[in-house]
Write a protein that holds these residues in place. Sequence first.
Motif, PDB file in Angstrom:
ATOM      1  N   GLU A  10       0.770  -1.406  -0.207  1.00 27.85           N
ATOM      2  CA  GLU A  10      -0.154  -0.005   0.083  1.00 27.85           C
ATOM      3  C   GLU A  10       1.111   1.333   0.060  1.00 27.85           C
ATOM      4  OE1 GLU A  10      -3.968  -0.846   2.699  1.00 27.85           O
ATOM      5  OE2 GLU A  10      -2.089  -1.181   3.712  1.00 27.85           O
ATOM      6  N   ILE A  11       1.929   1.131   0.668  1.00 31.79           N
ATOM      7  CA  ILE A  11       2.815   2.489   0.779  1.00 31.79           C
ATOM      8  C   ILE A  11       3.523   2.484  -0.415  1.00 31.79           C
ATOM      9  CG2 ILE A  11       5.081   3.324   1.878  1.00 31.79           C
ATOM     10  CD1 ILE A  11       4.403   1.912   4.324  1.00 31.79           C
ATOM     11  N   THR A  12       3.752   1.709  -1.176  1.00 35.82           N
ATOM     12  CA  THR A  12       4.620   1.724  -2.695  1.00 35.82           C
ATOM     13  C   THR A  12       3.577   2.227  -3.443  1.00 35.82           C
ATOM     14  OG1 THR A  12       5.797  -0.110  -2.276  1.00 35.82           O
ATOM     15  CG2 THR A  12       5.625   0.305  -4.320  1.00 35.82           C
ATOM     16  N   GLN A  13       2.242   1.683  -3.562  1.00 35.60           N
ATOM     17  CA  GLN A  13       1.032   2.009  -4.404  1.00 35.60           C
ATOM     18  C   GLN A  13       0.848   3.401  -4.249  1.00 35.60           C
ATOM     19  OE1 GLN A  13      -2.356   0.006  -4.371  1.00 35.60           O
ATOM     20  NE2 GLN A  13      -3.441   1.103  -6.000  1.00 35.60           N
ATOM     21  N   ARG A  14       0.643   3.958  -2.814  1.00 39.71           N
ATOM     22  CA  ARG A  14       0.388   5.260  -2.743  1.00 39.71           C
ATOM     23  C   ARG A  14       1.416   6.315  -2.930  1.00 39.71           C
ATOM     24  NH1 ARG A  14      -3.364   5.930   2.823  1.00 39.71           N
ATOM     25  NH2 ARG A  14      -4.728   4.205   2.192  1.00 39.71           N
ATOM     26  N   ILE A  39       8.706  10.671   0.735  1.00 39.60           N
ATOM     27  CA  ILE A  39       7.118  11.045   0.791  1.00 39.60           C
ATOM     28  C   ILE A  39       6.374  10.641   1.911  1.00 39.60           C
ATOM     29  CG2 ILE A  39       4.963  11.433  -0.684  1.00 39.60           C
ATOM     30  CD1 ILE A  39       6.590  10.970  -3.195  1.00 39.60           C
ATOM     31  N   ASN A  40       5.746  11.199   2.530  1.00 38.54           N
ATOM     32  CA  ASN A  40       4.810  10.634   3.633  1.00 38.54           C
ATOM     33  C   ASN A  40       3.619  10.569   2.871  1.00 38.54           C
ATOM     34  OD1 ASN A  40       2.728  10.327   5.342  1.00 38.54           O
ATOM     35  ND2 ASN A  40       3.817  11.786   6.909  1.00 38.54           N
ATOM     36  N   TRP A  69       7.527   6.593   1.543  1.00 40.78           N
ATOM     37  CA  TRP A  69       7.900   6.008   0.151  1.00 40.78           C
ATOM     38  C   TRP A  69       9.086   6.954  -0.311  1.00 40.78           C
ATOM     39  CZ3 TRP A  69       8.326   8.059  -4.975  1.00 40.78           C
ATOM     40  CH2 TRP A  69       8.304   7.165  -5.735  1.00 40.78           C
ATOM     41  N   SER A  70      10.096   6.313  -0.879  1.00 40.93           N
ATOM     42  CA  SER A  70      11.107   7.104  -1.308  1.00 40.93           C
ATOM     43  C   SER A  70      11.448   6.831  -2.808  1.00 40.93           C
ATOM     44  CB  SER A  70      12.529   7.017  -0.698  1.00 40.93           C
ATOM     45  OG  SER A  70      12.323   7.258   0.639  1.00 40.93           O
TER      46      SER A  70
END
Length: 90
Positions: A10-14, A39-40, A69-70
């Motif tokens: 989910e973090i990667t997708q967002r 990015i938050n 995510w970076s």
Amino acid sequence: MSKPKLSDEEITQRGKELYDSSIRPRVETPENIGKIISINVETGEYEIGDDLLVTSLKMRTKQADAALWSGRIGFNAVYAVGGTLFRAIG
């Protein structure tokens, strides 16, 4: 520090969606190409710098349990291990 509420997927997708839809046009400038962005994914806030650890720590000072995510601005990955980074074309 508590665990983020979102899964890694989910973090990667967002993160990718936020970057592509609203952040990319503001940050992909000649002076930023090749820099790191963290990015938050819950707030959309971000930090840009030359070092992944530094940008992540700056984001964590704002929110200790931030789901981050970076990426490397203008490229397909942050680092290349045994391979080559490719320049992402918009």
